[in-house]
Every structure is written in C-alpha cells, then in structure tokens.
Design an enzyme around this catalytic site. Structure first.
Site, short mmCIF file in Angstrom:
data_model
loop_
_atom_site.label_atom_id
_atom_site.label_comp_id
_atom_site.label_asym_id
_atom_site.label_seq_id
_atom_site.Cartn_x
_atom_site.Cartn_y
_atom_site.Cartn_z
N ASP A 53 0.85 -1.18 0.00
CA ASP A 53 0.00 0.00 0.00
C ASP A 53 0.90 1.25 0.00
OD1 ASP A 53 -2.17 1.64 -0.11
OD2 ASP A 53 -3.26 0.70 1.54
C1 BGC Z 1 -5.08 3.12 -0.03
C2 BGC Z 1 -5.25 2.02 -1.05
C3 BGC Z 1 -5.07 2.58 -2.44
C4 BGC Z 1 -3.74 3.27 -2.54
C5 BGC Z 1 -3.44 3.84 -3.90
C6 BGC Z 1 -3.85 3.96 -0.27
O1 BGC Z 1 -3.82 5.08 0.54
O2 BGC Z 1 -5.04 2.52 1.26
O3 BGC Z 1 -6.50 1.41 -0.89
O4 BGC Z 1 -5.17 1.55 -3.38
O5 BGC Z 1 -3.72 4.34 -1.60
O6 BGC Z 1 -4.19 4.94 -4.19
#
Ligand code: BGC
Length: 714
Positions: free
Chosen positions: A257
């Site tokens: 993440d």
């Molecule tokens: C979120 C994810 C997301 C990623 C990319 C993160 O802050 O937890 O769910 O896919 O950002 O945007």
C-alpha cells in the site's frame, strides 16, 4: 530462454529495482505535470510502474518513454483506484452489496474495467474485501459490509468482472484484492490503528474473501497498512509468504500500500529504510508503492546481507509475468487505442441508474409515505445533500467529475415536470450555521410531501475517515427537528433520505420520519435513481448488508455473533444486555422494505438428513399480500446449536430473489451444501460434526422474522 528470463539476465540492479517500484505520476485527475525526475527515471528504466493517471494521451506518452526510450523497452504497469466505476460512477461498494446480485456485481466491474482500460489503464486497486462490523471505520464504504460469506461472493464477482475472460484483452484490468488482511477491526474503529483479533476470527471472517479472490484468479494482492498483533501486514511472513503464497498458491504480484514499506519504521519493526525494504521483500512484497524503499534501501540491504539478488529476481519475474499476461509486451498501447462509442457510454450510464436504484434501501415506510402520491403538486426537497451534485460521487471517484452527477432536486424535477419542487439547503453538511433553517422550514410551507436529504459529505467516508460518532454531522439534527415539527403540525409526510458511506446512528430520525431511505452514495445517476424509487417507477429492493446500530456503544453489532451463556432476559438482570439500549440493531442485516408486502409462508427442505458432499434444496414459499409489485430477497441461514466450538447464532448460506405481482405467490429454491456446515474445530482444523442443524429463511437476519426447520448432519 523465454522473454522474461532473457530480460532478467540483461537487467542491471537499478533496472530490476525500477520494476519493483510504483510511483504516483502527476498526470493525476487534477494534479500538476509529472516531475522531470520521474520522466528521466522512466527513460532510465528505474521506474517501472505508475499509479494515478488518466487519459489515453498521458498514459501512452509515459508508456512511450518506457517502451521507446528506455534501454530494455519494458512497458510500464499503470494503475488507478477504480473502486466503483471509472468516469461513470456506480454506487459505492457498500451500496452495491445491497443489490444482492452477483451478476450485477460482475457487470459493474466489467464496465468499470472497460472504461478504465479505454483510458489506457491496465490495473485497478480493487476489489476491497475487508469485512467491516464497525461503522466508525470510514473504509466500511469500500467493502461489502459485515458478512464474510457475502464478501467471498463479491470477491469472485469483482475479480471476474475486472479481469474478464482474457487478461491480455484491450478491455481488461488486473484486479488487486485488498487490503490483506484484517484491516477493518482497527482498535476503536480508528483508521490505521493496531489490530488484535483471534486466529479463529482471522480465519473465519477475514481470510475467506481473499481465498475466494485467489481461486477466482486475481493477479495481485495489496497488504493492509495495519499490523496484526504487532506484525505489520506489509512484512507479515506468516500470512503473505506462508499462507497466501504457500497455502493458497498465489503466484501473482503483491503490491504494497501507499508508502507502507517506509511506514514499517514508524510501526516500530524496522530500523531504517533498508531494513524495512528487506523485511517487505522477504515476506513476498514485489512492488513498493510510493515509499522508494526498494530503490533506496535494497542496495544497502544487499550489502548487509539482509536481502538477496535471488529474492529480487523472484519479485522482478512476478512483475514481468504480470505485464506479459496483461499483453503489455505485445502491445503496450492496446488499452486506450480505441475511443469508446457514445452509445457505449450512454448504456453504461443507464446501467449506473438501474444499479443505483436497486442499491437503495427503504428502511422505514409508515403509512405508505412512499411512493410519492401521484396527485402531489408541490414537494419540498430540503437539506444540505438535496442539491449536492459533487457529493453524489462518494469517496472514490477515479476519473468521475463533480458535474457528471445528478442530484436529488434535479432528479425529481426531471421525473416530475408538472410538480413544483422547492428547495432549500437549510444548513451545510458540517459546521455551526443554523441561519438557513427557518428558510428551509418556510420552503416546506404548503408542500404535500417533504423529502429531507441529510447525511455525510463524500469524503467523510473512505480512507482516513473514521468517525467516533457516526451520526449526522453539523447542524443537521437541528434542521431535521425543525422540519419534522413542521411536518407533524401540518400532517405532511416526512421522507428522510440518508447519504452515507456507512450505517449511520440515527434512531431519533427513524422515529421522527414517516419514511426513511438509505441512499448511501449512489454515483453519477444518484438523483435519477432516487427519483425512480421515490416516485414508484422502480419498487425498492435493496437490503442493507450491514446492521444499523441504535447506539455507537453497541458497535460491533452484527448478526453473526456467538451465543452467550446468559442470553438477554428482561426479567433477569444478570443476563447479557445493556441497561440503556436494546441488544438488537435498529435495522438488521438484510433489512429493506418494498412497496409490496411479502409474507414468508412456508419453509421446506428436500431431505431431512444431509451428509458431507451432499447438497439439499431449501424451498421457501412467499405471497405478496400488498397492493404493489415487489422484488423480495430471501436469506438462508443455518445455526449449529451444539458444536465443539460455539457457532454463531446465524450463518448466512444463501439468498434468492423473486418478483411478485400483487396477490401473487411463488417459491424460491436455495441450495444448501453440507460442505458449508464444516467449520474450524477446537484446533482450527476443518471438521464436520454430526448432529442437528437449524435451517432458517426469511427477509433479514432478525430471528423473529425467520421460519425455521431442523435437519440432521450425518
Ligand atoms: C489506499 C489504497 C489505495 C492506494 C493507492 C492507499 O492510501 O489505502 O487502498 O489503493 O492508496 O491509491
């Protein structure tokens, strides 16, 4: 030697680490231009993957830098969070779960993939498979609610929809099952906080959906930001390497993440970036999203001997294999090369409207306040969400713009051209301003019905949107009470329409309104879909996939609770209950009214005994004794009353839908497989335990509304 081995043989360490890196491009929906630095890095082959871009132009331009100007010409993998639609926004996942229809879940993912791929993208960071039993947690909006079995169906449907039949086709996206795992039970519902749950809950509630996604062929997985009992998921060797890769045989790409690898330092399990990178890599994380820990840390880790080239090569191979499977080597410009026809976009919007209408849950409808009477000449549509065009999008809007959405006032005006529709916001969504309340009450003067649109702003759910008190923010209660007093005094039906990314805690509003509608966030066609339901063009059929608490103090309140040794008894103080609030939720899982009135008449089973491997049929007879057609949803549950480990009071095993004209009767048939009656025994190994099993069916998870019979598992 195959293409991938040949490439790996030719790559420098920097190029390999580039393939393991994903950074935000600046061709974001609203953002500035890409930093020269990233452009150079793509040319140098030291950035191999991007996120947050839209538009075939910018995407192809970046792709061209990689393919035509980098030494090895390896295409970029470019992804975006296409969570509930790309530009055509569908209802948020929690809302769409309310449709209880796997074919629809697949179809919206398919359409989102087609639209995203037509914009040049090859990956989405979806589906989100976190089972949430805590409405304080904002990301509840992104998942399918409280039930683990439901989440497995969503997992399968969404993976099939996004990835289509051929991953290399121009209209498919790589799906990414997230957030692995047990992200939702954060302490106190507070975003990113620590998680500490039992191994049994982990296995029974949080892992099944991921297993279903892997079985459906999902090609990537994203670990959660959170830790589980002190071990952050981003470096959780036991769950990533041993369970996901080892036990489930997942061979795809694990993408961290956003900045999660660097955050291992703040989690308190890594000394520095090199340590964090080594830990994530050794747990099996292939792509570092945004923390630049692999590029900066892994060379140091190699020197320290905490990471190896073999580990790096394994991760690079997985990334290149995914790019190959997506067809990116064969034609990096395939996605986004053909603009979609106007008719395709129009059809997609029509789908968005019908799915939105089916996601709406009619929570209450006293005195048949809904549908709006055809004779009405004047309706007041008040509240801060009534004309909130941009808010209709919900928390993840990908390439969806604010203007593309239809709000409630516009939807009703379009549906009821002959009716005067007066509007006043009354107050803002948040804040202290009560100055507009009097004008809102004045707008209700002389109206034949009042539609009061309340709720959260879109950004009050989703990521980083925990709420300790998930009721109506700002001065909305004051507005509602003033409007309700007017409605009572003038005997005008008060119809509450609630926008939210979670069940809200609003028992007082449920009390004061004649009808109450959960509108969640319905996407670009929100206002039209609501008009369809409010006017009765569409009979409501959505069912809440999550219990609505009476009080925050009840959280978590969900139907799959285990029994207690002292079940609540009003006559006995020393039983499991609150002194100040009932045990049951305000609205249980599965609750949702129709404009008909369906009774569940009879429950039958095709056999009174069942053996492992067998499936029996449960038949439920129903009648619509109401005056309007209705689509009813029947839920099938079981209860294993005596087991070596106490089983939940209800376990969801199936659901079926039936449309019944007024006066009509019908029967739905639901399969019940003995394999579903297997559970994890005392030592967490799957067991069948012979004995009686209660089979229950009905309109929701409220035991009092279910018919029951007993079968014997042999
Ligand atoms: C979120 C994810 C997301 C990623 C990319 C993160 O802050 O937890 O769910 O896919 O950002 O945007």
């Amino acid at each position: 030697m195959g293409r991938i081995d040949k490439l790996i043989g030719e790559m420098t360490l920097a190029e390999k680490l580039g393939q393991l890196t994903m950074t935000a491009s600046s061709y974001t929906v609203t953002g500035p231009v890409i930093a020269g630095d990233s452009t150079d890095a793509i040319r140098a082959g030291t950035i191999g993957n991007l996120l947050n871009m839209v538009g075939p132009g910018p995407v192809h331009e970046m792709q061209r830098l990689a393919v035509e100007e980098s030494r090895l010409g390896i295409p970029l993998l470019i992804g975006l969070d296409i969570i509930h639609g790309h530009s055509t926004l569908f209802p948020i996942p929690l809302a769409e779960a309310a449709v209880f229809d796997p074919a629809t879940w697949t179809l919206t993912a398919r359409e989102a993939a087609r639209e995203g791929a037509a914009d040049g993208l090859a990956m989405t960071f979806a589906p989100m498979l976190d089972v949430s039993r805590d409405p304080r947690w904002g990301r509840t909006a992104e998942g399918s609610g409280e039930d683990p079995w439901l989440a497995t169906l969503i997992a399968r449907s969404k993976v099939l929809g996004f990835q289509g039949e051929d991953l290399a086709a121009a209209d498919t996206l790589a799906a990414c099952a997230k957030h692995f795992c047990a992200y939702s039970p954060v302490a106190g519902g507070r975003e990113y906080a620590s998680v500490d749950i039992s191994e049994r809950t982990l296995r029974e509630v949080h892992l099944p959906a991921f297993e279903a996604a892997v079985r459906a062929g999902v090609v990537s997985v994203m670990p959660a930001f959170t830790d589980l009992a002190g071990l952050p998921m981003t470096c959780h060797t036991g769950l990533l390497r041993d369970y996901l890769r080892g036990q489930l045989g997942f061979e795809g790409v694990i993408v961290s993440d956003y900045n999660a690898i660097a955050e291992l330092i703040k989690h308190g399990v890594a000394e520095d970036l090199a340590d964090a990178a080594a830990r994530a890599l050794s747990a099996g994380v292939d792509i570092d999203m945004m923390s630049d820990a692999y590029r900066r840390g892994l060379p140091v880790a190699l020197e320290r001997g905490t990471a190896s080239l073999a580990q790096i090569d394994t991760a690079v191979r997985r990334v290149l294999t995914l790019k190959e499977r997506l067809g990116l080597f064969d034609d990096p410009y395939r996605r986004g090369s053909t603009p979609e026809a106007a008719g395709t976009t129009a059809q997609r919007r029509a789908l968005a409207r019908s799915v939105a209408a089916r996601s709406i849950v009619l929570l209450k409808n006293d005195g048949a306040a809904l549908p709006l009477a055809a004779a009405l000449r004047n309706i007041a549509v008040v509240g801060p969400l009534a004309a909130a065009t941009g808010e209709m999008r919900g928390p993840w809007w990908a390439a969806g713009t604010e203007e593309m959405n239809v709000n409630v006032v516009d939807g009703l005006r379009a549906a009821l051209p002959g009716v005067e529709i007066r509007h006043a916001a009354g107050t803002t969504i948040e804040g202290d301003d009560r100055s507009g309340i009097a004008a809102a009450v004045a707008a209700c003067e002389g109206a034949g019905a009042i539609v009061l649109c309340l709720g959260e702003a879109a950004v009050m759910s989703g990521e980083a949107a925990s709420r300790a008190d998930p009721g109506l923010p700002g001065q909305q209660r004051a507005l509602a009470e003033a409007v309700a007093a007017h409605a009572r005094a003038h005997r005008v039906p008060l119809i509450g329409v609630l926008f939210s990314g979670r069940p809200l805690v609003i028992p007082w509003l449920a009390e004061q309104s004649d009808a109450l509608v959960a509108a969640w966030f319905l996407g670009c066609e929100a206002g039209n879909a609501l008009a369809d339901v409010l006017t009765g063009t569409v009979s409501p059929s959505g069912r809440t996939p999550m219990s609505w608490p009476r009080s925050v103090g009840q959280v978590p309140v969900f139907f799959g609770q285990r029994p207690t040794g002292r079940p609540a008894d009003p006559k006995d103080k020393f039983t499991s209950k609150y002194l100040d609030v009932a045990n049951d939720p305000l609205y249980p899982f599965g609750h949702g009214l129709t404009y008909g009135q369906v009774t569940i008449d009879k429950l039958g089973v095709s056999a009174a005994t069942i053996q492992p491997g067998q499936t029996i049929t449960v038949s439920v007879a129903l009648t619509n004794i109401g005056r309007r057609a209705a689509e009813e949803t029947v839920f099938l549950f079981t209860r294993d009353k005596v087991a070596s480990v106490a089983r939940p009071l209800l376990e969801l095993r199936g659901f079926a839908k039936i449309t019944l004209a007024p006066g009509a009767s019908g029967v739905v048939h639901l399969p019940l497989s003995a394999n579903d009656l297997r559970f994890l025994g005392p030592d967490l190994e799957p067991v069948f335990e012979p004995g009686e099993v209660e089979v229950l069916a009905g309109p929701c998870a409220d035991r009092a509304q279910l018919l029951a019979t007993t079968i014997v598992l042999e």
